[in-house]
Design an enzyme around this catalytic site. Structure first.
Site, PDB file in Angstrom:
ATOM      1  N   ARG A  12      41.207  34.921  53.587  1.00  0.00           N
ATOM      2  CA  ARG A  12      41.562  34.421  52.246  1.00  0.00           C
ATOM      3  C   ARG A  12      43.065  34.180  52.151  1.00  0.00           C
ATOM      4  O   ARG A  12      43.512  33.115  51.734  1.00  0.00           O
ATOM      5  CB  ARG A  12      41.112  35.432  51.180  1.00  0.00           C
ATOM      6  CG  ARG A  12      39.623  35.403  50.941  1.00  0.00           C
ATOM      7  CD  ARG A  12      39.160  36.578  50.130  1.00  0.00           C
ATOM      8  NE  ARG A  12      39.328  37.828  50.883  1.00  0.00           N
ATOM      9  CZ  ARG A  12      38.746  38.972  50.594  1.00  0.00           C
ATOM     10  NH1 ARG A  12      37.988  39.052  49.528  1.00  0.00           N
ATOM     11  NH2 ARG A  12      38.918  40.058  51.330  1.00  0.00           N
ATOM     12  N   THR A  89      47.784  45.504  54.976  1.00  0.00           N
ATOM     13  CA  THR A  89      47.983  46.864  54.473  1.00  0.00           C
ATOM     14  C   THR A  89      47.003  47.825  55.158  1.00  0.00           C
ATOM     15  O   THR A  89      46.110  47.395  55.892  1.00  0.00           O
ATOM     16  CB  THR A  89      47.761  46.908  52.945  1.00  0.00           C
ATOM     17  OG1 THR A  89      46.467  46.359  52.663  1.00  0.00           O
ATOM     18  CG2 THR A  89      48.816  46.103  52.215  1.00  0.00           C
ATOM     19  N   ASN A 113      53.855  44.230  49.087  1.00  0.00           N
ATOM     20  CA  ASN A 113      53.665  43.271  47.990  1.00  0.00           C
ATOM     21  C   ASN A 113      54.643  42.107  48.136  1.00  0.00           C
ATOM     22  O   ASN A 113      55.850  42.292  48.019  1.00  0.00           O
ATOM     23  CB  ASN A 113      53.855  43.968  46.643  1.00  0.00           C
ATOM     24  CG  ASN A 113      53.266  43.150  45.509  1.00  0.00           C
ATOM     25  OD1 ASN A 113      53.161  41.921  45.613  1.00  0.00           O
ATOM     26  ND2 ASN A 113      52.884  43.807  44.444  1.00  0.00           N
ATOM     27  N   HIS A 141      43.299  45.265  36.187  1.00  0.00           N
ATOM     28  CA  HIS A 141      42.778  44.539  37.355  1.00  0.00           C
ATOM     29  C   HIS A 141      41.331  44.102  37.131  1.00  0.00           C
ATOM     30  O   HIS A 141      40.645  44.614  36.241  1.00  0.00           O
ATOM     31  CB  HIS A 141      42.864  45.411  38.611  1.00  0.00           C
ATOM     32  CG  HIS A 141      44.238  45.492  39.187  1.00  0.00           C
ATOM     33  ND1 HIS A 141      45.201  46.348  38.697  1.00  0.00           N
ATOM     34  CD2 HIS A 141      44.823  44.807  40.197  1.00  0.00           C
ATOM     35  CE1 HIS A 141      46.322  46.195  39.386  1.00  0.00           C
ATOM     36  NE2 HIS A 141      46.130  45.264  40.302  1.00  0.00           N
ATOM     37  N   HIS A 142      40.878  43.220  38.015  1.00  0.00           N
ATOM     38  CA  HIS A 142      39.488  42.761  38.040  1.00  0.00           C
ATOM     39  C   HIS A 142      38.528  43.945  38.259  1.00  0.00           C
ATOM     40  O   HIS A 142      38.946  45.004  38.747  1.00  0.00           O
ATOM     41  CB  HIS A 142      39.322  41.732  39.163  1.00  0.00           C
ATOM     42  CG  HIS A 142      39.761  42.271  40.507  1.00  0.00           C
ATOM     43  ND1 HIS A 142      38.926  43.005  41.304  1.00  0.00           N
ATOM     44  CD2 HIS A 142      40.958  42.222  41.153  1.00  0.00           C
ATOM     45  CE1 HIS A 142      39.566  43.368  42.400  1.00  0.00           C
ATOM     46  NE2 HIS A 142      40.809  42.909  42.337  1.00  0.00           N
ATOM     47  N   LYS A 145      37.913  46.049  41.826  1.00  0.00           N
ATOM     48  CA  LYS A 145      38.884  46.964  42.428  1.00  0.00           C
ATOM     49  C   LYS A 145      38.320  48.381  42.379  1.00  0.00           C
ATOM     50  O   LYS A 145      37.937  48.863  41.310  1.00  0.00           O
ATOM     51  CB  LYS A 145      40.221  46.881  41.686  1.00  0.00           C
ATOM     52  CG  LYS A 145      41.325  47.706  42.327  1.00  0.00           C
ATOM     53  CD  LYS A 145      42.681  47.370  41.729  1.00  0.00           C
ATOM     54  CE  LYS A 145      43.781  48.269  42.249  1.00  0.00           C
ATOM     55  NZ  LYS A 145      43.969  48.189  43.697  1.00  0.00           N
ATOM     56  N   THR A 152      50.660  49.365  43.314  1.00  0.00           N
ATOM     57  CA  THR A 152      51.842  48.746  42.709  1.00  0.00           C
ATOM     58  C   THR A 152      52.331  49.573  41.525  1.00  0.00           C
ATOM     59  O   THR A 152      53.542  49.766  41.345  1.00  0.00           O
ATOM     60  CB  THR A 152      51.492  47.314  42.250  1.00  0.00           C
ATOM     61  OG1 THR A 152      51.021  46.594  43.385  1.00  0.00           O
ATOM     62  CG2 THR A 152      52.689  46.597  41.654  1.00  0.00           C
TER      63      THR A 152
HETATM   64  P1  NAD Z   1      40.314  38.629  54.739  1.00  0.00           P
HETATM   65  O1  NAD Z   1      39.290  39.598  55.194  1.00  0.00           O
HETATM   66  O2  NAD Z   1      39.895  37.495  53.869  1.00  0.00           O
HETATM   67  O3  NAD Z   1      41.058  37.992  56.012  1.00  0.00           O
HETATM   68  C1  NAD Z   1      41.412  38.707  57.143  1.00  0.00           C
HETATM   69  C2  NAD Z   1      41.183  37.785  58.342  1.00  0.00           C
HETATM   70  O4  NAD Z   1      41.724  38.433  59.485  1.00  0.00           O
HETATM   71  C3  NAD Z   1      39.708  37.510  58.621  1.00  0.00           C
HETATM   72  O5  NAD Z   1      39.497  36.113  58.756  1.00  0.00           O
HETATM   73  C4  NAD Z   1      39.428  38.239  59.932  1.00  0.00           C
HETATM   74  O6  NAD Z   1      38.502  37.549  60.760  1.00  0.00           O
HETATM   75  C5  NAD Z   1      40.807  38.247  60.561  1.00  0.00           C
HETATM   76  N1  NAD Z   1      41.023  39.369  61.488  1.00  0.00           N
HETATM   77  C6  NAD Z   1      40.779  40.682  61.270  1.00  0.00           C
HETATM   78  N2  NAD Z   1      41.124  41.399  62.356  1.00  0.00           N
HETATM   79  C7  NAD Z   1      41.614  40.517  63.258  1.00  0.00           C
HETATM   80  C8  NAD Z   1      42.151  40.646  64.555  1.00  0.00           C
HETATM   81  N3  NAD Z   1      42.235  41.864  65.156  1.00  0.00           N
HETATM   82  N4  NAD Z   1      42.585  39.541  65.196  1.00  0.00           N
HETATM   83  C9  NAD Z   1      42.481  38.314  64.602  1.00  0.00           C
HETATM   84  N5  NAD Z   1      41.965  38.136  63.364  1.00  0.00           N
HETATM   85  C10 NAD Z   1      41.551  39.220  62.706  1.00  0.00           C
HETATM   86  O7  NAD Z   1      41.447  39.493  54.021  1.00  0.00           O
HETATM   87  P2  NAD Z   1      42.617  38.985  53.073  1.00  0.00           P
HETATM   88  O8  NAD Z   1      42.208  39.148  51.655  1.00  0.00           O
HETATM   89  O9  NAD Z   1      43.109  37.666  53.542  1.00  0.00           O
HETATM   90  O10 NAD Z   1      43.716  40.134  53.330  1.00  0.00           O
HETATM   91  C11 NAD Z   1      44.246  40.342  54.631  1.00  0.00           C
HETATM   92  C12 NAD Z   1      45.221  41.504  54.586  1.00  0.00           C
HETATM   93  O11 NAD Z   1      46.336  41.155  53.779  1.00  0.00           O
HETATM   94  C13 NAD Z   1      44.651  42.785  53.978  1.00  0.00           C
HETATM   95  O12 NAD Z   1      45.167  43.891  54.699  1.00  0.00           O
HETATM   96  C14 NAD Z   1      45.209  42.775  52.558  1.00  0.00           C
HETATM   97  O13 NAD Z   1      45.325  44.070  51.988  1.00  0.00           O
HETATM   98  C15 NAD Z   1      46.564  42.188  52.820  1.00  0.00           C
HETATM   99  N6  NAD Z   1      47.238  41.599  51.651  1.00  0.00           N
HETATM  100  C16 NAD Z   1      48.534  41.909  51.467  1.00  0.00           C
HETATM  101  C17 NAD Z   1      49.251  41.340  50.450  1.00  0.00           C
HETATM  102  C18 NAD Z   1      50.708  41.659  50.303  1.00  0.00           C
HETATM  103  O14 NAD Z   1      51.360  41.188  49.352  1.00  0.00           O
HETATM  104  N7  NAD Z   1      51.282  42.434  51.229  1.00  0.00           N
HETATM  105  C19 NAD Z   1      48.637  40.428  49.585  1.00  0.00           C
HETATM  106  C20 NAD Z   1      47.286  40.126  49.791  1.00  0.00           C
HETATM  107  C21 NAD Z   1      46.591  40.708  50.841  1.00  0.00           C
END
Ligand code: NAD
Length: 255
Positions: A12, A89, A113, A141-142, A145, A152
């Site tokens: 995503r 995260t 974040n 939040h939605h 969660k 945060t």
């Molecule tokens: P998601 O599940 O939609 O996407 C993760 C993708 O990573 C998937 O397509 C999966 O196939 C791939 N993946 C997982 N392990 C892998 C690996 N070892 N090698 C290659 N690809 C791999 O999740 P998301 O909602 O996109 O979130 C991803 C991460 O980002 C989560 O840890 C989330 O908490 C974090 N996040 C952080 C922030 C921030 O501001 N720091 C914001 C949003 C999401």
């Protein structure tokens, strides 16, 4: 123009970042790395792992995958002299250690974040904290969660408590002595700061920090409506980071 590879590029966040960062005119998206194929490539090459990545075409890796994915990104960036920006995260101590090791060889920025508005609201709250007697936080939040209160809001409470303590303000004492219904005054966190959690369908991620003092109040509100809210912060990080060894925690220092 910096060339980026996104690990987790089919996810995503990966898809939002590929579209959002690619449209800024500041970055080219060279590779989307993911165990599964992305629905959109945004002009990038797809690789199912780092084995299929052409190191010569990449300056910085952006990781929004999984904690295991971060370990692979850190090893690859350290071995190939590439900067690394991490949004993923939930890292264990051991996984965090692999990030710190990589940062002795290349530049690494890791942030919980990337929303510029959320980071700014924490900064503003720390500025306001010494001037008000009381403060409470409402995070909304939605309804999907599963944890409460939000990470945060806890980080905001810690920042406010630190700023209050530095200004010599005492820990806040809750004036409520009769709780007709348990929990009505919210959760106690640091420095006596209460956090109230709301979960409703239709919400995304929102937070209000409410300050009160004699004759005045101040509310600092932040709203995340969409994952697009993270693009600007990731762009700041990808712009700042290169192969020079260092570890930056959070985007606060870039704003
Ligand atoms: P998601 O599940 O939609 O996407 C993760 C993708 O990573 C998937 O397509 C999966 O196939 C791939 N993946 C997982 N392990 C892998 C690996 N070892 N090698 C290659 N690809 C791999 O999740 P998301 O909602 O996109 O979130 C991803 C991460 O980002 C989560 O840890 C989330 O908490 C974090 N996040 C952080 C922030 C921030 O501001 N720091 C914001 C949003 C999401």
């Amino acid at each position: 123009m910096k060339a980026l590879a996104i690990n987790g590029g089919a996810g995503r966040m990966g898809q939002i970042l590929a579209g959002g960062l690619g449209s800024l005119g500041q970055f080219s998206i060279s590779a989307l790395i993911d165990a599964r194929e992305p629905s959109e490539l945004f002009g990038a090459a797809y690789a199912s792992s780092f084995d299929g990545v052409d190191a010569g075409s990449i300056d910085v890796v952006v990781d929004f995958s999984s904690p295991e994915g971060v370990v692979a990104s850190a090893a690859w960036c350290a071995a190939h002299g590439k900067g690394l920006v991490i949004g993923t995260t939930g890292l264990s101590d051991e996984q965090r250690q692999s990030v710190e090791e990589a940062a002795t060889k290349v530049g690494v920025l890791i942030a919980a974040n990337y929303s510029v508005g959320a980071v700014l609201s924490e900064k503003f709250a720390a500025m306001a904290a010494p001037y008000f007697d009381r403060v409470e936080i409402i995070e909304l939040h939605h309804d999907k969660k599963v944890d409460a209160p939000s990470g945060t809001s806890i980080a905001a409470a810690k920042g406010i408590a630190t700023a209050r303590a530095a200004a010599g303000l005492p820990e806040m004492i809750d004036p409520t002595i009769r709780h007709t219904v348990a929990g009505a005054r919210g959760a106690d966190t640091v420095g006596g700061i209460k956090i109230h959690s709301v979960r409703l369908p239709g919400l995304v991620a929102h937070q209000e920090i409410l300050f009160g003092g004699p004759g005045e109040g101040l509310t600092i509100r932040h709203d995340s409506f969409d994952r697009l809210s993270f693009v600007q912060g990731v762009a700041l990080a990808a712009d700042a980071i290169d192969a020079t060894p260092r570890l930056i925690d959070g985007i606060e220092s870039l704003i």
